[in-house]
Structure formats: C-alpha cells, structure tokens
Scaffold this motif. Structure first.
Motif, short mmCIF file in Angstrom:
data_model
loop_
_atom_site.label_atom_id
_atom_site.label_comp_id
_atom_site.label_asym_id
_atom_site.label_seq_id
_atom_site.Cartn_x
_atom_site.Cartn_y
_atom_site.Cartn_z
N THR A 83 4.77 4.38 -4.20
CA THR A 83 5.91 4.60 -5.09
C THR A 83 5.49 5.43 -6.29
O THR A 83 4.31 5.68 -6.50
CB THR A 83 6.45 3.24 -5.57
OG1 THR A 83 5.46 2.63 -6.41
CG2 THR A 83 6.79 2.32 -4.41
N PRO A 84 6.46 5.87 -7.12
CA PRO A 84 6.11 6.66 -8.32
C PRO A 84 5.18 5.94 -9.28
O PRO A 84 4.46 6.61 -10.04
CB PRO A 84 7.48 6.94 -8.96
CG PRO A 84 8.43 6.93 -7.81
CD PRO A 84 7.93 5.86 -6.90
N ASN A 85 5.18 4.61 -9.29
CA ASN A 85 4.24 3.89 -10.16
C ASN A 85 2.98 3.46 -9.40
O ASN A 85 2.27 2.54 -9.80
CB ASN A 85 4.91 2.68 -10.82
CG ASN A 85 5.52 1.73 -9.82
OD1 ASN A 85 5.43 1.93 -8.61
ND2 ASN A 85 6.18 0.69 -10.32
N ASP A 86 2.72 4.15 -8.29
CA ASP A 86 1.47 4.02 -7.52
C ASP A 86 1.30 2.66 -6.87
O ASP A 86 0.17 2.20 -6.66
CB ASP A 86 0.25 4.34 -8.40
CG ASP A 86 -0.92 4.87 -7.58
OD1 ASP A 86 -0.67 5.56 -6.57
OD2 ASP A 86 -2.07 4.58 -7.94
N GLU A 87 2.40 2.01 -6.51
CA GLU A 87 2.34 0.78 -5.72
C GLU A 87 2.56 1.12 -4.25
O GLU A 87 3.34 2.01 -3.91
CB GLU A 87 3.39 -0.22 -6.21
CG GLU A 87 3.16 -0.73 -7.61
CD GLU A 87 4.23 -1.72 -8.04
OE1 GLU A 87 5.21 -1.91 -7.28
OE2 GLU A 87 4.09 -2.30 -9.13
N LEU A 88 1.88 0.40 -3.37
CA LEU A 88 2.02 0.65 -1.94
C LEU A 88 3.44 0.31 -1.49
O LEU A 88 3.90 -0.82 -1.67
CB LEU A 88 1.01 -0.18 -1.15
CG LEU A 88 1.06 -0.02 0.38
CD1 LEU A 88 0.67 1.41 0.77
CD2 LEU A 88 0.14 -1.03 1.06
N LEU A 89 4.13 1.29 -0.92
CA LEU A 89 5.47 1.06 -0.38
C LEU A 89 5.39 0.63 1.08
O LEU A 89 6.01 -0.34 1.50
CB LEU A 89 6.31 2.34 -0.50
CG LEU A 89 7.69 2.30 0.15
CD1 LEU A 89 8.60 1.31 -0.59
CD2 LEU A 89 8.33 3.69 0.17
N THR A 90 4.60 1.36 1.87
CA THR A 90 4.47 1.04 3.29
C THR A 90 3.31 1.84 3.88
O THR A 90 2.82 2.78 3.27
CB THR A 90 5.78 1.38 4.06
OG1 THR A 90 5.71 0.84 5.38
CG2 THR A 90 6.00 2.88 4.13
N GLU A 91 2.90 1.43 5.06
CA GLU A 91 1.93 2.20 5.84
C GLU A 91 2.58 2.56 7.17
O GLU A 91 3.19 1.70 7.82
CB GLU A 91 0.66 1.40 6.08
CG GLU A 91 -0.39 2.16 6.88
CD GLU A 91 -1.73 1.43 6.97
OE1 GLU A 91 -2.63 1.93 7.69
OE2 GLU A 91 -1.88 0.38 6.32
N LEU A 92 2.50 3.81 7.56
CA LEU A 92 3.12 4.25 8.80
C LEU A 92 2.34 3.71 10.00
O LEU A 92 1.11 3.61 9.97
CB LEU A 92 3.18 5.77 8.86
CG LEU A 92 3.98 6.46 7.75
CD1 LEU A 92 4.11 7.96 8.04
CD2 LEU A 92 5.36 5.84 7.59
N ASP A 93 3.08 3.34 11.03
CA ASP A 93 2.49 2.83 12.27
C ASP A 93 2.10 4.02 13.15
O ASP A 93 2.98 4.74 13.65
CB ASP A 93 3.51 1.94 12.98
CG ASP A 93 2.95 1.29 14.24
OD1 ASP A 93 1.82 1.64 14.65
OD2 ASP A 93 3.65 0.44 14.83
N LEU A 94 0.83 4.23 13.34
CA LEU A 94 0.36 5.38 14.10
C LEU A 94 0.60 5.25 15.60
O LEU A 94 0.39 6.21 16.35
CB LEU A 94 -1.13 5.61 13.83
CG LEU A 94 -1.50 5.87 12.36
CD1 LEU A 94 -2.99 6.18 12.23
CD2 LEU A 94 -0.67 7.00 11.77
N ASP A 95 1.03 4.07 16.04
CA ASP A 95 1.38 3.88 17.45
C ASP A 95 2.84 4.21 17.73
O ASP A 95 3.27 4.16 18.89
CB ASP A 95 1.10 2.43 17.87
CG ASP A 95 -0.39 2.12 17.90
OD1 ASP A 95 -1.17 3.02 18.22
OD2 ASP A 95 -0.76 0.96 17.57
#
Length: 254
Positions: free
Chosen positions: A85-97
């Motif tokens: 996010t703009p305040n550098d918090e993790l929003l999500t991680e994409l699923d590479l599968d």
C-alpha cells in the motif's frame, strides 16, 4: 409476436464467475496485437522484471475490489510478487500458480499473474508498489497510482433485459457511464451452451455495431459491458477503475 418455446437455458441465471473470467482474460491494451509495450523509463509500471498494474473494480454481487496484476516474460525467474500500500504495508502476494499465458508472435511468451481482493477498510489513494523477487535474489520495484473510486455499472441497455425483439438488431446501445471513456462488450449465445461469441475492441462511444451474421432469428443472447476510465495511462496504468454490469438477456423472434 410469440415465442416458439418456453425452454430457458440455465445460463439465463446470473453466474458471476463466467463473466468475471471473460473480463479478466480480455486482452488489455498493452497486450493487444500491434500495440507495443511502453519502454519509457519514466513509466513506473514497467521494470526489468515486468509490468505491474492494479485496478479498482465495481462488479455485480460483491463489494468494491482490487485486481492487481503482474505481467512478465521472465516468469521462470520470478520467486515472489508482493504488493504494498502507499504506507508500505503488505496488501497481498500474487499466487504464482494462477496465471494466464500470453502467446506473442516472434517474442517470448508472457505470464500474467492476477488476483482479486476486496478493498480493505482504510485503503487510500496513492502509489501502490509491487516488489518482485527473482530466484537470484534480485528485487525490482514497479508502481501504479490508484485513485479509489467506484465507477457506476452500465444501464439503459437496448435491447433491454428479457426483451423479445422482432428483427436482428444492428447495434447494441446503452447510456453513457459517468467517468467512462472506454467500453468493451462481451456477448454470449444462450442456446449454444452459453458460448462467448463476441468480445469487442475498446469502444469510445456507448454503442456496438454488430458484425453481420453474429446474431440470428430465434436466438437468445446475453451481453455485458465493461466500462473503464482510461487506456494505457502513464500514471494510472492500463486503467484505474472500471465496472461490469449484471448480464442483460434478450430473445430474437423467429
């Protein structure tokens, strides 16, 4: 006028996943044939590892949601893609599968990793960042500017929902969507196992001239409109916000 049959295909009921998949898999502007991907170093969506974009989507039957995506021809090397996010918090991680493969003429294939997640409470406007880590430990950063806004869903369709028309229509029309500058239309044949029979190019007017022979007398069809604000914007990416309406079905008299 009379309808020859009272039979109705199962597809006349709204099945969101089918239409959402069609809209997700429609080629965005930066992957359409004949359109070169931007390589301008000032465009933060592009980096050595690939292209990043995030959309704000208003689709039927669910709250406003984010759709982040990452496109790369270096997919074999990618170890992770994390979105912040703009305040550098993790929003999500994409699923590479979970990905779509893009075949390109005389160029390496690409994979597009896509995810959907509800817009969380407290989400803000600003620069969203994708940090892509490769197998060799290199980390590359790409960014997209997001303006949180809900685009209205299209309305005023003609033919209208559950309308029975006498002649094969020459065009599909709808009311302009506030904030939309582009539209894409998806048409399905409900008598033919709900097959997707037409995906339009990006349209700049709220109407679609139908190709001759696409629709037929006695046919039953369903159509939806994906409305969007921009197309390949250097700040907002492929587009910032978009909407998809509930499918509209109509019957052509035999």
């Amino acid at each position: 006028m009379t309808c020859k049959t009272t039979r109705r295909p199962a597809a006349t009921s709204y099945r969101p996943c089918i239409w959402l998949l069609a809209a997700c898999l429609a080629l965005p502007a930066w992957l359409q044939p004949g359109k070169a991907a931007a390589s301008d170093s000032t465009d933060t969506h592009y980096g050595p590892a690939g292209f990043f974009d995030i959309h704000v989507c208003n689709w039927p039957g669910r709250p406003l949601f984010f759709m982040p995506l990452f496109s790369t021809e270096r997919y074999i090397e990618v170890k992770s893609v994390k979105v912040y996010t703009p305040n550098d918090e993790l929003l999500t991680e994409l699923d590479l599968d979970r990905y779509r493969t893009i075949k390109r003429d005389k160029k390496p294939d690409k994979r597009v990793f896509i995810k959907q997640l509800d817009v969380p409470a407290g989400a803000m406007n600003g620069w969203y960042t994708a940090r892509t880590t490769l197998a060799n430990g290199e980390v590359y950063t790409t960014q997209d500017y997001v303006i949180l806004q809900s685009m209205p869903q299209a309305g005023g369709q003609s033919p209208a929902h559950e309308e029975e028309v006498v002649e094969v229509p020459e065009k599909l029309v709808w009311e302009p969507v506030p904030g939309a500058n582009f539209y894409q239309v998806f048409i399905r044949d409900l008598w033919n196992e709900d097959q997707l029979i037409h995906t339009s190019k990006l349209l700049t007017r709220p109407e679609l001239e139908l190709p001759p022979g696409l629709l037929h007398k006695g046919g039953m069809y369903s159509w939806v409109i994906h409305a969007r604000d921009t197309n390949s914007h250097i700040l907002l990416g492929d587009f910032n916000h978009g909407s998809l309406n509930t499918p509209v079905t109509f019957l052509i008299d035999d």
